[in-house]
Write a protein that holds these residues in place. Structure first.
Motif, PDB file in Angstrom:
ATOM      1  N   VAL A 205      34.439  -3.713   9.282  1.00  0.00           N
ATOM      2  CA  VAL A 205      35.381  -2.701   8.802  1.00  0.00           C
ATOM      3  C   VAL A 205      34.589  -1.441   8.465  1.00  0.00           C
ATOM      4  O   VAL A 205      33.463  -1.526   7.962  1.00  0.00           O
ATOM      5  N   ARG A 206      35.155  -0.279   8.749  1.00  0.00           N
ATOM      6  CA  ARG A 206      34.474   0.975   8.430  1.00  0.00           C
ATOM      7  C   ARG A 206      34.206   1.071   6.934  1.00  0.00           C
ATOM      8  O   ARG A 206      35.037   0.659   6.117  1.00  0.00           O
ATOM      9  N   SER A 207      33.059   1.644   6.567  1.00  0.00           N
ATOM     10  CA  SER A 207      32.682   1.734   5.159  1.00  0.00           C
ATOM     11  C   SER A 207      33.681   2.561   4.359  1.00  0.00           C
ATOM     12  O   SER A 207      33.901   2.309   3.173  1.00  0.00           O
ATOM     13  N   THR A 208      34.303   3.544   5.002  1.00  0.00           N
ATOM     14  CA  THR A 208      35.309   4.350   4.304  1.00  0.00           C
ATOM     15  C   THR A 208      36.521   3.511   3.917  1.00  0.00           C
ATOM     16  O   THR A 208      37.122   3.722   2.861  1.00  0.00           O
ATOM     17  N   LEU A 209      36.866   2.526   4.767  1.00  0.00           N
ATOM     18  CA  LEU A 209      37.996   1.645   4.441  1.00  0.00           C
ATOM     19  C   LEU A 209      37.632   0.691   3.318  1.00  0.00           C
ATOM     20  O   LEU A 209      38.482   0.341   2.497  1.00  0.00           O
ATOM     21  N   VAL A 210      36.347   0.268   3.276  1.00  0.00           N
ATOM     22  CA  VAL A 210      35.901  -0.587   2.177  1.00  0.00           C
ATOM     23  C   VAL A 210      36.082   0.137   0.850  1.00  0.00           C
ATOM     24  O   VAL A 210      36.642  -0.407  -0.110  1.00  0.00           O
ATOM     25  N   SER A 211      35.604   1.377   0.786  1.00  0.00           N
ATOM     26  CA  SER A 211      35.729   2.162  -0.446  1.00  0.00           C
ATOM     27  C   SER A 211      37.190   2.360  -0.824  1.00  0.00           C
ATOM     28  O   SER A 211      37.570   2.242  -1.993  1.00  0.00           O
ATOM     29  N   ALA A 212      38.026   2.670   0.178  1.00  0.00           N
ATOM     30  CA  ALA A 212      39.455   2.895  -0.091  1.00  0.00           C
ATOM     31  C   ALA A 212      40.119   1.627  -0.612  1.00  0.00           C
ATOM     32  O   ALA A 212      40.941   1.676  -1.534  1.00  0.00           O
TER      33      ALA A 212
ATOM     34  N   VAL B 151      42.328  -5.261   4.900  1.00  0.00           N
ATOM     35  CA  VAL B 151      42.286  -5.941   3.605  1.00  0.00           C
ATOM     36  C   VAL B 151      42.016  -7.429   3.795  1.00  0.00           C
ATOM     37  O   VAL B 151      41.207  -8.033   3.080  1.00  0.00           O
ATOM     38  N   VAL B 152      42.685  -8.030   4.779  1.00  0.00           N
ATOM     39  CA  VAL B 152      42.512  -9.460   5.033  1.00  0.00           C
ATOM     40  C   VAL B 152      41.085  -9.750   5.496  1.00  0.00           C
ATOM     41  O   VAL B 152      40.463 -10.732   5.070  1.00  0.00           O
ATOM     42  N   ARG B 153      40.532  -8.900   6.367  1.00  0.00           N
ATOM     43  CA  ARG B 153      39.156  -9.117   6.838  1.00  0.00           C
ATOM     44  C   ARG B 153      38.155  -9.022   5.691  1.00  0.00           C
ATOM     45  O   ARG B 153      37.192  -9.795   5.614  1.00  0.00           O
ATOM     46  N   LEU B 154      38.375  -8.073   4.780  1.00  0.00           N
ATOM     47  CA  LEU B 154      37.489  -7.947   3.622  1.00  0.00           C
ATOM     48  C   LEU B 154      37.565  -9.188   2.744  1.00  0.00           C
ATOM     49  O   LEU B 154      36.540  -9.693   2.268  1.00  0.00           O
ATOM     50  N   ALA B 155      38.773  -9.665   2.518  1.00  0.00           N
ATOM     51  CA  ALA B 155      38.943 -10.856   1.685  1.00  0.00           C
ATOM     52  C   ALA B 155      38.243 -12.061   2.309  1.00  0.00           C
ATOM     53  O   ALA B 155      37.584 -12.844   1.620  1.00  0.00           O
TER      54      ALA B 155
ATOM     55  N   GLU C 232      31.383  -8.132  -6.535  1.00  0.00           N
ATOM     56  CA  GLU C 232      30.350  -8.257  -7.575  1.00  0.00           C
ATOM     57  C   GLU C 232      29.754  -9.657  -7.577  1.00  0.00           C
ATOM     58  O   GLU C 232      28.536  -9.832  -7.688  1.00  0.00           O
ATOM     59  N   ASP C 233      30.603 -10.668  -7.431  1.00  0.00           N
ATOM     60  CA  ASP C 233      30.120 -12.052  -7.428  1.00  0.00           C
ATOM     61  C   ASP C 233      29.251 -12.350  -6.212  1.00  0.00           C
ATOM     62  O   ASP C 233      28.345 -13.186  -6.273  1.00  0.00           O
ATOM     63  N   SER C 234      29.549 -11.679  -5.093  1.00  0.00           N
ATOM     64  CA  SER C 234      28.811 -11.953  -3.863  1.00  0.00           C
ATOM     65  C   SER C 234      27.415 -11.341  -3.864  1.00  0.00           C
ATOM     66  O   SER C 234      26.523 -11.801  -3.148  1.00  0.00           O
ATOM     67  N   GLY C 235      27.214 -10.275  -4.650  1.00  0.00           N
ATOM     68  CA  GLY C 235      25.934  -9.581  -4.666  1.00  0.00           C
ATOM     69  C   GLY C 235      25.736  -8.662  -3.481  1.00  0.00           C
ATOM     70  O   GLY C 235      24.652  -8.070  -3.314  1.00  0.00           O
ATOM     71  N   LEU C 236      26.764  -8.492  -2.656  1.00  0.00           N
ATOM     72  CA  LEU C 236      26.667  -7.610  -1.495  1.00  0.00           C
ATOM     73  C   LEU C 236      26.887  -6.158  -1.899  1.00  0.00           C
ATOM     74  O   LEU C 236      27.572  -5.870  -2.894  1.00  0.00           O
ATOM     75  N   SER C 237      26.343  -5.256  -1.121  1.00  0.00           N
ATOM     76  CA  SER C 237      26.664  -3.849  -1.284  1.00  0.00           C
ATOM     77  C   SER C 237      27.916  -3.545  -0.460  1.00  0.00           C
ATOM     78  O   SER C 237      28.319  -4.350   0.388  1.00  0.00           O
ATOM     79  N   GLU C 238      28.519  -2.385  -0.698  1.00  0.00           N
ATOM     80  CA  GLU C 238      29.694  -2.022   0.094  1.00  0.00           C
ATOM     81  C   GLU C 238      29.341  -1.922   1.571  1.00  0.00           C
ATOM     82  O   GLU C 238      30.127  -2.306   2.441  1.00  0.00           O
ATOM     83  N   TRP C 239      28.141  -1.407   1.857  1.00  0.00           N
ATOM     84  CA  TRP C 239      27.715  -1.274   3.248  1.00  0.00           C
ATOM     85  C   TRP C 239      27.569  -2.646   3.894  1.00  0.00           C
ATOM     86  O   TRP C 239      27.997  -2.868   5.036  1.00  0.00           O
ATOM     87  N   GLU C 240      27.008  -3.602   3.170  1.00  0.00           N
ATOM     88  CA  GLU C 240      26.843  -4.953   3.712  1.00  0.00           C
ATOM     89  C   GLU C 240      28.197  -5.629   3.926  1.00  0.00           C
ATOM     90  O   GLU C 240      28.400  -6.352   4.905  1.00  0.00           O
ATOM     91  N   LEU C 241      29.137  -5.382   3.007  1.00  0.00           N
ATOM     92  CA  LEU C 241      30.474  -5.940   3.159  1.00  0.00           C
ATOM     93  C   LEU C 241      31.159  -5.358   4.388  1.00  0.00           C
ATOM     94  O   LEU C 241      31.802  -6.080   5.159  1.00  0.00           O
ATOM     95  N   ALA C 242      31.021  -4.049   4.579  1.00  0.00           N
ATOM     96  CA  ALA C 242      31.624  -3.400   5.748  1.00  0.00           C
ATOM     97  C   ALA C 242      31.089  -4.007   7.041  1.00  0.00           C
ATOM     98  O   ALA C 242      31.841  -4.269   7.990  1.00  0.00           O
TER      99      ALA C 242
END
Length: 245
Positions: free
Chosen positions: A30-37, A50-54, A15-25
């Motif tokens: 990382v696959r978008s399904t893993l982002v959602s999970a 998890v570490v890559r997302l962080a 939320e702080d980053s302003g990114l969408s889940e797709w942009e984060l993936a």
């Protein structure tokens, strides 16, 4: 930090980053399904994801550890002592015979969970395993750089002895943990502690010491490492480490 707080921290950082889940993936590769999970707190998300997302969110995640276990000093009766006495009561427990066998350890699901909880009794397990084996090696799908970070955190938090941070790491490839990848030792002298039978290489089932998978919901008073320690001692001290009894 528990599983829930990890996914809540990821949500807040997103939320702080302003990114969408797709942009984060895309940024974290990382696959978008893993982002959602991961954002939903699904315990099945691999630790590396998890570490890559962080990292993509500039958010620091840490391992969850139980209170530090007391260091073992002096002559304290142990599981290993008990096994020695059952095998041969007259045998000297602190033998001068050098250990011959190598212990290969899995990481996720074996020593820690995918959501970075530490399995109870880890310090004691590693401490008592060390004199039983000539070498202890890490045999995991987790890349070495990430394993080193995890190992240092475990040591800093008192969940593992200091030597664990420099533990020998075995690089490997393929669908199974073929023990021929462990250098400078015959396969018959290697024991693999791992939670997944799918990882056991064909023909090496007798080298496998299966451990229950460590994952949520966690079993109260988990004593799997104590049980595994006894089995390892039984195999090594009996002189037949590859024989299932």
């Amino acid at each position: 930090m528990n599983c829930r707080s990890i996914h809540e921290q990821l949500r807040r950082a997103l939320e702080d980053s302003g990114l969408s889940e797709w942009e984060l993936a895309r940024r974290a590769n990382v696959r978008s399904t893993l982002v959602s999970a991961a954002l939903e707190g699904n315990e099945g998300v691999p630790l590396a994801a998890v570490v890559r997302l962080a990292r993509a969110l500039d958010s620091e995640l840490t391992l969850t550890s139980p209170p530090p276990e007391p260091r073992i000093v002096g002559s304290i009766p142990s599981v290993v002592d008990g096994v020695v006495m059952r095998l041969s009561p007259e045998r000297v427990i602190h033998s001068t015979e050098p250990p011959r066998y190598v212990l290969a350890l899995g990481l996720e699901g074996t020593l820690i969970s995918n959501d970075m909880h530490v399995r109870p009794g880890l310090f004691r397990f590693l401490t008592f395993c060390r004199p039983l084996f000539c070498r202890i090696v890490m045999f995991t799908t987790v890349k070495e750089a990430l394993f080193r970070k995890i190992a240092r955190t475990l040591v800093e938090r008192g969940s593992a002895p200091s030597w664990f941070a420099d533990l020998e790491y075995v690089p490997w490839s393929g669908p199974t943990k073929d023990l021929t990848f462990v250098p400078s030792v015959e396969v018959d002298l290697v024991l693999l502690v791992d939670d997944l039978e799918l990882c056991v290489h064909p023909g090496q089932q007798s080298n496998w010491v299966p451990i229950k998978r460590f994952q949520p919901p966690f079993v109260p008073n988990d004593a799997e490492l104590e049980r595994i320690l006894e089995e390892l001692a039984q195999r090594v001290l009996s002189g037949t480490p590859s024989a299932r009894e």
